[in-house]
Design a protein around this motif. Structure first.
Motif, short mmCIF file in Angstrom:
data_model
loop_
_atom_site.label_atom_id
_atom_site.label_comp_id
_atom_site.label_asym_id
_atom_site.label_seq_id
_atom_site.Cartn_x
_atom_site.Cartn_y
_atom_site.Cartn_z
N GLY A 74 1.40 10.77 0.78
CA GLY A 74 0.69 10.06 1.85
C GLY A 74 -0.81 9.89 1.67
O GLY A 74 -1.46 9.32 2.54
N LYS A 75 -1.37 10.39 0.58
CA LYS A 75 -2.80 10.19 0.36
C LYS A 75 -3.07 8.74 -0.04
O LYS A 75 -2.20 8.07 -0.60
N LEU A 76 -4.27 8.27 0.23
CA LEU A 76 -4.65 6.90 -0.07
C LEU A 76 -5.33 6.80 -1.43
O LEU A 76 -6.17 7.63 -1.77
N LEU A 77 -4.98 5.76 -2.18
CA LEU A 77 -5.61 5.51 -3.47
C LEU A 77 -6.93 4.80 -3.22
O LEU A 77 -6.99 3.80 -2.51
N MET A 78 -7.99 5.32 -3.83
CA MET A 78 -9.31 4.71 -3.74
C MET A 78 -9.86 4.54 -5.15
O MET A 78 -9.55 5.32 -6.04
N GLU B 88 7.98 -7.99 -0.34
CA GLU B 88 8.65 -7.12 0.63
C GLU B 88 8.02 -5.73 0.71
O GLU B 88 8.22 -5.00 1.67
N ASP B 89 7.26 -5.36 -0.33
CA ASP B 89 6.58 -4.06 -0.34
C ASP B 89 5.27 -4.09 0.43
O ASP B 89 4.62 -3.05 0.61
N LEU B 90 4.85 -5.27 0.87
CA LEU B 90 3.54 -5.44 1.52
C LEU B 90 3.68 -5.74 3.00
O LEU B 90 4.59 -6.44 3.42
N HIS B 91 2.73 -5.20 3.76
CA HIS B 91 2.59 -5.55 5.18
C HIS B 91 1.15 -6.03 5.38
O HIS B 91 0.20 -5.26 5.17
N LEU B 92 1.00 -7.30 5.73
CA LEU B 92 -0.33 -7.84 6.06
C LEU B 92 -0.68 -7.34 7.45
O LEU B 92 -0.08 -7.76 8.44
N TRP B 93 -1.63 -6.41 7.51
CA TRP B 93 -1.96 -5.81 8.80
C TRP B 93 -3.23 -6.39 9.40
O TRP B 93 -3.56 -6.11 10.55
N GLY B 94 -3.92 -7.24 8.64
CA GLY B 94 -5.10 -7.84 9.25
C GLY B 94 -5.91 -8.67 8.28
O GLY B 94 -5.63 -8.71 7.07
N LEU C 58 -7.59 -6.67 0.10
CA LEU C 58 -7.65 -5.22 -0.06
C LEU C 58 -6.23 -4.72 0.11
O LEU C 58 -5.53 -5.15 1.02
N VAL C 59 -5.81 -3.79 -0.78
CA VAL C 59 -4.46 -3.24 -0.68
C VAL C 59 -4.57 -1.73 -0.57
O VAL C 59 -5.17 -1.07 -1.41
N PHE C 60 -3.99 -1.20 0.49
CA PHE C 60 -4.01 0.23 0.78
C PHE C 60 -2.72 0.83 0.21
O PHE C 60 -1.64 0.65 0.76
N LEU D 45 -13.62 -13.92 3.30
CA LEU D 45 -12.40 -13.84 4.10
C LEU D 45 -11.51 -12.87 3.36
O LEU D 45 -11.11 -13.11 2.22
N MET D 46 -11.25 -11.72 3.97
CA MET D 46 -10.55 -10.62 3.30
C MET D 46 -9.25 -10.30 4.03
O MET D 46 -9.26 -9.98 5.22
N PHE D 47 -8.14 -10.41 3.29
CA PHE D 47 -6.81 -10.09 3.82
C PHE D 47 -6.50 -8.64 3.46
O PHE D 47 -6.68 -8.23 2.32
N MET D 48 -6.00 -7.87 4.44
CA MET D 48 -5.78 -6.43 4.25
C MET D 48 -4.28 -6.12 4.34
O MET D 48 -3.63 -6.45 5.33
N PHE D 49 -3.78 -5.48 3.29
CA PHE D 49 -2.36 -5.16 3.16
C PHE D 49 -2.15 -3.66 3.05
O PHE D 49 -2.93 -2.96 2.41
N ASP D 50 -1.06 -3.18 3.65
CA ASP D 50 -0.58 -1.82 3.41
C ASP D 50 0.62 -1.95 2.49
O ASP D 50 1.50 -2.80 2.73
#
Length: 165
Positions: free
Chosen positions: A18-22, A68-74, A10-12, A88-93
């Motif tokens: 600052g709004k989130l894309l859904m 470098e544009d991604l942060h794996l936060w969980g 999942l990529v946020f 198994l889902m990797f979550m990125f900001d």
């Protein structure tokens, strides 16, 4: 229970304000619900979670990014999701903002929402307890979660590691 196991991301993504894309999903899983963009790893190619996130952002949002544009936060390991499979889902900001709303694609249509508005729209039921609270508390850190999502039982969430709250 012996079920198929899927690996996804999942990529946020955020707008410049600052709004989130859904995306309102047109396909299972989570058809008819709003969620961040993402997709399954191409495991036959040996794709990593970062490679998958970069590919999915390019395909779905038409945004060119690098690792470098991604942060794996969980990550979350979901057992018995909808009683049909394990995930198994990797979550990125994503740190690179979107300048405009992406075009509608086969997967669904897009909208930007504030974090508060997301609490009011139709999201997958497990996301309310399993994704969004941890996004709020760990998107700048890291969290490892395990969840039993069996449809006939209460959602059970175990925090396996937590950094940065």
């Amino acid at each position: 229970m012996n079920l198929p196991f899927k690996i996804s991301v999942l990529v946020f993504l955020h707008s410049e304000d600052g709004k989130l894309l859904m995306i309102e999903r047109r396909k299972a899983p989570n058809m008819g619900c709003w969620s961040p963009i993402g997709g399954k790893l191409e495991m036959d190619r040996g794709e990593s979670p970062f490679e998958c996130a970069i590919r999915e952002v390019g395909e779905e949002a038409e945004l060119s990014i690098t690792k470098e544009d991604l942060h794996l936060w969980g990550y979350v390991s979901e057992k018995h999701f909808e009683g049909e499979k394990h995930w198994l889902m990797f979550m990125f900001d994503c740190k690179k903002p979107l300048k405009e709303l992406p075009k509608t694609i086969d997967e669904g249509n897009f909208a930007f929402y504030t974090r508060e508005e997301i609490d009011e729209i139709k999201v997958p039921p497990t996301d309310r307890d399993l994704i969004w609270p941890y996004y709020d508390s760990h998107r700048d850190g890291f969290i490892a979660l395990r969840a039993d999502c069996h449809p006939e039982k209460d959602l059970k969430i175990v925090v396996e590691e937590s950094i940065g709250i």
